[in-house]
Design a protein around this motif. Sequence first.
Motif, PDB file in Angstrom:
ATOM      1  N   LEU A  71       0.875  -4.675  -7.225  1.00  0.00           N
ATOM      2  CA  LEU A  71       0.451  -3.957  -8.421  1.00  0.00           C
ATOM      3  C   LEU A  71      -0.772  -4.604  -9.057  1.00  0.00           C
ATOM      4  CD1 LEU A  71       3.871  -3.141 -10.110  1.00  0.00           C
ATOM      5  CD2 LEU A  71       2.683  -1.962  -8.252  1.00  0.00           C
ATOM      6  N   LEU A  72      -1.666  -3.760  -9.548  1.00  0.00           N
ATOM      7  CA  LEU A  72      -2.910  -4.199 -10.179  1.00  0.00           C
ATOM      8  C   LEU A  72      -3.156  -3.353 -11.422  1.00  0.00           C
ATOM      9  CD1 LEU A  72      -5.126  -4.199  -6.964  1.00  0.00           C
ATOM     10  CD2 LEU A  72      -4.260  -6.252  -8.104  1.00  0.00           C
ATOM     11  N   PRO A  73      -3.907  -3.878 -12.390  1.00  0.00           N
ATOM     12  CA  PRO A  73      -4.321  -3.027 -13.511  1.00  0.00           C
ATOM     13  C   PRO A  73      -5.128  -1.841 -12.994  1.00  0.00           C
ATOM     14  CG  PRO A  73      -4.750  -5.341 -13.991  1.00  0.00           C
ATOM     15  CD  PRO A  73      -4.381  -5.273 -12.539  1.00  0.00           C
ATOM     16  N   ALA A  74      -4.929  -0.690 -13.605  1.00  0.00           N
ATOM     17  CA  ALA A  74      -5.585   0.519 -13.102  1.00  0.00           C
ATOM     18  C   ALA A  74      -7.107   0.403 -13.127  1.00  0.00           C
ATOM     19  CB  ALA A  74      -5.140   1.730 -13.918  1.00  0.00           C
ATOM     20  N   GLY A  75      -7.637  -0.387 -14.048  1.00  0.00           N
ATOM     21  CA  GLY A  75      -9.087  -0.516 -14.133  1.00  0.00           C
ATOM     22  C   GLY A  75      -9.691  -1.559 -13.217  1.00  0.00           C
ATOM     23  N   SER A  76      -8.841  -2.202 -12.393  1.00  0.00           N
ATOM     24  CA  SER A  76      -9.348  -3.321 -11.596  1.00  0.00           C
ATOM     25  C   SER A  76      -9.802  -2.919 -10.206  1.00  0.00           C
ATOM     26  CB  SER A  76      -8.256  -4.394 -11.468  1.00  0.00           C
ATOM     27  OG  SER A  76      -7.174  -3.911 -10.682  1.00  0.00           O
ATOM     28  N   ALA A  77      -9.637  -1.651  -9.848  1.00  0.00           N
ATOM     29  CA  ALA A  77     -10.028  -1.227  -8.499  1.00  0.00           C
ATOM     30  C   ALA A  77     -10.791   0.083  -8.594  1.00  0.00           C
ATOM     31  CB  ALA A  77      -8.798  -1.062  -7.610  1.00  0.00           C
ATOM     32  N   TYR A  78     -11.727   0.268  -7.683  1.00  0.00           N
ATOM     33  CA  TYR A  78     -12.496   1.493  -7.636  1.00  0.00           C
ATOM     34  C   TYR A  78     -11.766   2.513  -6.765  1.00  0.00           C
ATOM     35  CZ  TYR A  78     -16.385  -1.089  -9.628  1.00  0.00           C
ATOM     36  OH  TYR A  78     -17.178  -1.835 -10.452  1.00  0.00           O
ATOM     37  N   ARG A  79     -11.816   3.766  -7.199  1.00  0.00           N
ATOM     38  CA  ARG A  79     -11.263   4.839  -6.375  1.00  0.00           C
ATOM     39  C   ARG A  79     -12.374   5.391  -5.504  1.00  0.00           C
ATOM     40  NH1 ARG A  79     -10.754  10.436  -7.207  1.00  0.00           N
ATOM     41  NH2 ARG A  79     -11.414  10.271  -9.391  1.00  0.00           N
ATOM     42  N   GLN A  80     -12.051   5.617  -4.244  1.00  0.00           N
ATOM     43  CA  GLN A  80     -13.034   6.188  -3.341  1.00  0.00           C
ATOM     44  C   GLN A  80     -13.470   7.558  -3.859  1.00  0.00           C
ATOM     45  OE1 GLN A  80     -11.590   6.301   0.671  1.00  0.00           O
ATOM     46  NE2 GLN A  80     -11.122   4.114   0.737  1.00  0.00           N
ATOM     47  N   LEU A 131       3.681   4.240 -12.829  1.00  0.00           N
ATOM     48  CA  LEU A 131       2.439   3.497 -12.657  1.00  0.00           C
ATOM     49  C   LEU A 131       1.382   3.981 -13.647  1.00  0.00           C
ATOM     50  CD1 LEU A 131       2.241   3.337  -8.757  1.00  0.00           C
ATOM     51  CD2 LEU A 131       2.402   1.354 -10.278  1.00  0.00           C
ATOM     52  N   ARG A 132       1.254   5.296 -13.776  1.00  0.00           N
ATOM     53  CA  ARG A 132       0.247   5.832 -14.695  1.00  0.00           C
ATOM     54  C   ARG A 132       0.623   5.493 -16.140  1.00  0.00           C
ATOM     55  NH1 ARG A 132       0.964  10.000 -11.041  1.00  0.00           N
ATOM     56  NH2 ARG A 132       2.115  11.316 -12.530  1.00  0.00           N
ATOM     57  N   GLY A 133       1.915   5.537 -16.449  1.00  0.00           N
ATOM     58  CA  GLY A 133       2.354   5.205 -17.792  1.00  0.00           C
ATOM     59  C   GLY A 133       2.071   3.762 -18.164  1.00  0.00           C
ATOM     60  N   GLU A 134       2.070   2.869 -17.170  1.00  0.00           N
ATOM     61  CA  GLU A 134       1.809   1.452 -17.410  1.00  0.00           C
ATOM     62  C   GLU A 134       0.373   1.056 -17.069  1.00  0.00           C
ATOM     63  OE1 GLU A 134       4.755  -1.030 -15.563  1.00  0.00           O
ATOM     64  OE2 GLU A 134       6.397   0.323 -16.092  1.00  0.00           O
ATOM     65  N   SER A 135      -0.462   2.059 -16.734  1.00  0.00           N
ATOM     66  CA  SER A 135      -1.875   1.820 -16.385  1.00  0.00           C
ATOM     67  C   SER A 135      -2.000   0.804 -15.259  1.00  0.00           C
ATOM     68  CB  SER A 135      -2.672   1.350 -17.616  1.00  0.00           C
ATOM     69  OG  SER A 135      -2.670   2.349 -18.610  1.00  0.00           O
ATOM     70  N   ARG A 136      -1.198   1.042 -14.194  1.00  0.00           N
ATOM     71  CA  ARG A 136      -1.255   0.165 -13.023  1.00  0.00           C
ATOM     72  C   ARG A 136      -1.391   1.008 -11.760  1.00  0.00           C
ATOM     73  NH1 ARG A 136       3.066  -4.658 -13.153  1.00  0.00           N
ATOM     74  NH2 ARG A 136       4.620  -3.112 -13.755  1.00  0.00           N
ATOM     75  N   ILE A 137      -1.793   0.345 -10.699  1.00  0.00           N
ATOM     76  CA  ILE A 137      -1.901   0.979  -9.392  1.00  0.00           C
ATOM     77  C   ILE A 137      -1.163   0.109  -8.373  1.00  0.00           C
ATOM     78  CG2 ILE A 137      -4.055   2.224  -9.804  1.00  0.00           C
ATOM     79  CD1 ILE A 137      -5.580  -0.104  -8.618  1.00  0.00           C
ATOM     80  N   ALA A 138      -0.739   0.724  -7.271  1.00  0.00           N
ATOM     81  CA  ALA A 138       0.018   0.022  -6.232  1.00  0.00           C
ATOM     82  C   ALA A 138      -0.784  -0.029  -4.944  1.00  0.00           C
ATOM     83  CB  ALA A 138       1.358   0.711  -5.990  1.00  0.00           C
TER      84      ALA A 138
END
Length: 332
Positions: free
Chosen positions: A281-290, A215-222
């Motif tokens: 799956l979403l782009p890593a930049g599309s969601a805020y981390r708490q 996921l980190r290698g593809e800049s995505r989050i689950a």
Amino acid sequence: MSTRQRHIAHLHLHAALSEAQYGDIIELMSGITPHVQAVPPDAVQLDLTSALRYFDLSPYDMVQTAMMRLKLFYDIDSSAGLANNRMLASMAADASAPGDTTWVPDGQAADWLYPRPVTALPGIGRATADTLGRHGLHAIGHVTDMPPATLQRLLGAGPARLLAERARGHDPRPVTPSEPAAHLVADLVFERDCLDPARHHRAVLGLAEQIGRRLRGESRIASRLALTVRYADRSSTTRTRGLPEPTNHSPALAATALGLLTALGLQRARVRAFAIRADGLLPAGSAYRQLSLDPGDARARAAEAAADRARRRFGQEAVGPAALRTDRYGPG
């Protein structure tokens, strides 16, 4: 400047597949490499080039791993071709009996192609084959031996140039997935049925770590994880759970995956394989981390980023969780 040698696999699936089953197989193969191209109705092509270093396997062993997973998870027999481009891999698969793999090593394509019938090349229809045959061009080697000007007089400039390129084993086309994978899958097959809860725990922890790295290698989050357990009798159980927040942080993924494992209660189960699937799956930049007030969380994420950099430089085994060092969880 030299370019990295490509390793392309073409797998023929010896089964009648529904559209849903075919999609499941594409998903399964994406657990080996994200570069999976559908070749409907009964084949897939994999670009293994970047996967070889990740799994630390030879190209041939990587293909055997893919074929083993097809057999284990879907009871599908396959035959395979392995070469440095899509055309040669497909032709090598055509030459393979069920269960076998034909490998055309880099630099040996000309010798392998030379005696084969010219009709084995893609794009050679009946009319072209008849024209070539009337002039004694029955094998691919006959085409490569013919002067280009003579071949052009027979077929025309464009078709002659294309045929000559194919006869020499050239094919620059990349393996191109139709769209980004909707899921990521990591799986593990035990060499023997496993009853040990501690090994179950380490296996699931290792798979969650794999998912996080990819996921980190593809800049995505689950957003969700699913854990599938395949038992010795070929039955299986799947459980799904949403993540507290979309993430690619391995400890967070591991916590959810191990929670699913605990809920299954496998104390005496004879387990043959585990698989973890990351969904939503979403782009890593599309969601805020708490935001976290725990300084340990920031340190853990910084250490994770440093470990990713070390693995990219020195290989996937360079850095890993201490809990996995006592027992490699991969096949074998």
